[in-house]
Structures are given as C-alpha cells and as structure tokens.
Design an enzyme around this catalytic site. Structure first.
Site, mmCIF file in Angstrom:
data_model
loop_
_atom_site.group_PDB
_atom_site.id
_atom_site.type_symbol
_atom_site.label_atom_id
_atom_site.label_comp_id
_atom_site.label_asym_id
_atom_site.label_seq_id
_atom_site.Cartn_x
_atom_site.Cartn_y
_atom_site.Cartn_z
ATOM 1 N N ARG A 290 1.303 -2.698 -5.559
ATOM 2 C CA ARG A 290 0.861 -3.117 -6.895
ATOM 3 C C ARG A 290 -0.146 -4.252 -6.728
ATOM 4 N NH1 ARG A 290 1.942 0.679 -10.191
ATOM 5 N NH2 ARG A 290 1.680 -0.701 -11.972
ATOM 6 N N HIS B 36 -3.460 -5.860 5.734
ATOM 7 C CA HIS B 36 -4.358 -4.793 5.279
ATOM 8 C C HIS B 36 -4.866 -4.034 6.504
ATOM 9 C CE1 HIS B 36 -7.123 -2.679 2.679
ATOM 10 N NE2 HIS B 36 -8.070 -2.902 3.568
HETATM 11 C C1 GRF Z 1 0.556 -0.529 6.277
HETATM 12 O O1 GRF Z 1 -0.438 0.260 6.863
HETATM 13 C C2 GRF Z 1 -0.042 -1.786 5.694
HETATM 14 O O2 GRF Z 1 -1.123 -2.246 6.427
HETATM 15 C C3 GRF Z 1 -0.505 -1.313 4.347
HETATM 16 O O3 GRF Z 1 0.499 -0.423 3.914
HETATM 17 C C4 GRF Z 1 1.163 0.134 5.044
HETATM 18 C C5 GRF Z 1 2.615 -0.186 4.881
HETATM 19 O O4 GRF Z 1 3.413 0.420 5.861
HETATM 20 N N1 GRF Z 1 -0.740 -2.437 3.470
HETATM 21 P P1 GRF Z 1 4.934 0.026 6.010
HETATM 22 O O5 GRF Z 1 5.613 0.277 4.672
HETATM 23 O O6 GRF Z 1 5.012 -1.406 6.425
HETATM 24 O O7 GRF Z 1 5.465 0.949 7.074
#
Ligand code: GRF
Length: 203
Positions: free
Chosen positions: A91, A109
């Site tokens: 979100r 990110h």
């Molecule tokens: C990861 O690739 C993170 O960089 C992005 O969303 C994904 C989350 O993966 N913001 P997880 O839920 O931590 O496995």
C-alpha cells in the site's frame, strides 16, 4: 531498538529480519508484525517465531485511508516501535503517515534507485538492456520509492535472464542488506544529512 515490520505477502524479507534479530548481540528486536492482508504466509512466519501479529485490513476502512493509517500508527505506537520496516508492504502510505515516522521508516525496493521506481522492476531493467539490477534500502518519503538511500546491492543481469531468474538472485541480496541496514540504524551508524543518508561502516 524495537522494530515493527509491515507486510502484505509471503514475507521472505521479514524472515531475514526474524533470523537476524535472533542472533546474539543484534541491536534490534521485532516487536510487532502487521499485515494489511489476512492469511498471508508472512503472518505464519511471525507466529512461528513468537512475534505478535496484527491484521489491519485496508478493505475494512471503506476507502478512508487516513483511518487505515491511524490504525497502523496506533498499533505501532502501542507496541513501542521505534523503527518501521516495510517488507513487501503493497500500500502506498500518505504524507501524513510518512511524516509522522520521518527518518524512522524504511523500505526495501528491488531496483537500484532512483532507477525503476514502481512495479515490474526486473522486467523493465531487462527490457532496457541494463547490465545490473539490484536492490535498495531507503528512508521513506511521501513520493513513491523516494528517500535517502541507506544501502544498495547490485546484481549482474546475465544472458537469458527472465524477471523470475533475476528476482531470485536479487532476493538473496535483499535478505542480506535488509538486516544489515537495520543493524546499522539500530547501532546509531546512520545519519540523515539533507536528503542523503550517511553510513558509518567503520565504527
Ligand atoms: C521484495 O522483492 C521486495 O523488494 C518488494 O516486495 C518483495 C517482497 O517479498 N518490495 P517478500 O514478501 O519479502 O518475500
């Protein structure tokens, strides 16, 4: 330092934080995990580790984003959270929430920011012929995927890479640098000067 982790899904980055905070001498502990989506696997990971969890479902606020964010803020404050870690939290947070947690709110990110803000980062990097993808930990500002960069890890893009193969290798780096960023912040080694994060790696 007490941290709160906000998730929306499988929680592999949350797991890297759970594992790191379980190590002796790690300067932070997870006080609370909040998901905006019920029944995601990340909540199971927290429960297995004995960490308190909450579901704050944005859908139950009937489009009232301020009320949703007030509920998040209230849970985090009640748990004594000092640093909020977004870990796959899907979100967008408004300026009201972000400013209340100024320099106390970080995000991971999956690109080398400021390149490739937003979604589908790996696909866009491959299609552009980039030679490196990667990941970034940054302090959150009201603009999406914006804010002082704390740590980054580049990952080479190799012939034949698909978004999935690249994502798998980037994720290995995500799981390495997210706990490292928390460790640096919790041990007082990160200072924000203007809009740059200065990291003291040698203290
Ligand atoms: C990861 O690739 C993170 O960089 C992005 O969303 C994904 C989350 O993966 N913001 P997880 O839920 O931590 O496995």
């Amino acid at each position: 330092m007490k941290i709160g982790v906000l998730i929306s899904g499988r929680g592999s980055n949350l797991q890297s934080l759970i594992d790191a905070t379980a190590e002796p001498g790690f300067p932070a502990a997870i006080a609370l995990v909040i998901s905006n989506i019920p029944d995601v696997y990340g909540l199971e990971r927290a429960k297995l580790a004995g960490i308190p969890t909450r579901v704050v479902d944005h859908k139950s606020f009937a489009g009232d984003k301020a009320a949703f964010e007030d509920a998040l803020h209230a849970e985090l404050s009640a748990a004594g959270v000092e640093l909020v870690c977004l870990a796959g939290f899907m979100r967008l947070l408004s300026a009201g929430f972000v400013n209340r947690w100024h320099d106390k709110l970080i995000n991971i990110h999956p690109s080398l920011l400021p390149a490739y803000k937003g979604l589908h980062t790996h696909q866009r990097a491959i299609e552009a012929g980039e030679k490196f993808g990667g990941c970034t930990i940054h302090f959150v500002r009201p603009a999406m995927d914006d804010g002082p960069i704390i740590l980054q890890a580049p990952v080479p893009i190799i012939a034949g890479d698909t978004p999935d193969t690249l994502a798998t290798r980037v994720l290995v780096e995500e799981h390495r640098i997210y706990p490292e960023a928390v460790r640096l912040i919790a041990s007082g080694r990160v200072r924000v000067d203007g809009e740059r994060a200065l990291v003291d790696q040698n203290k």
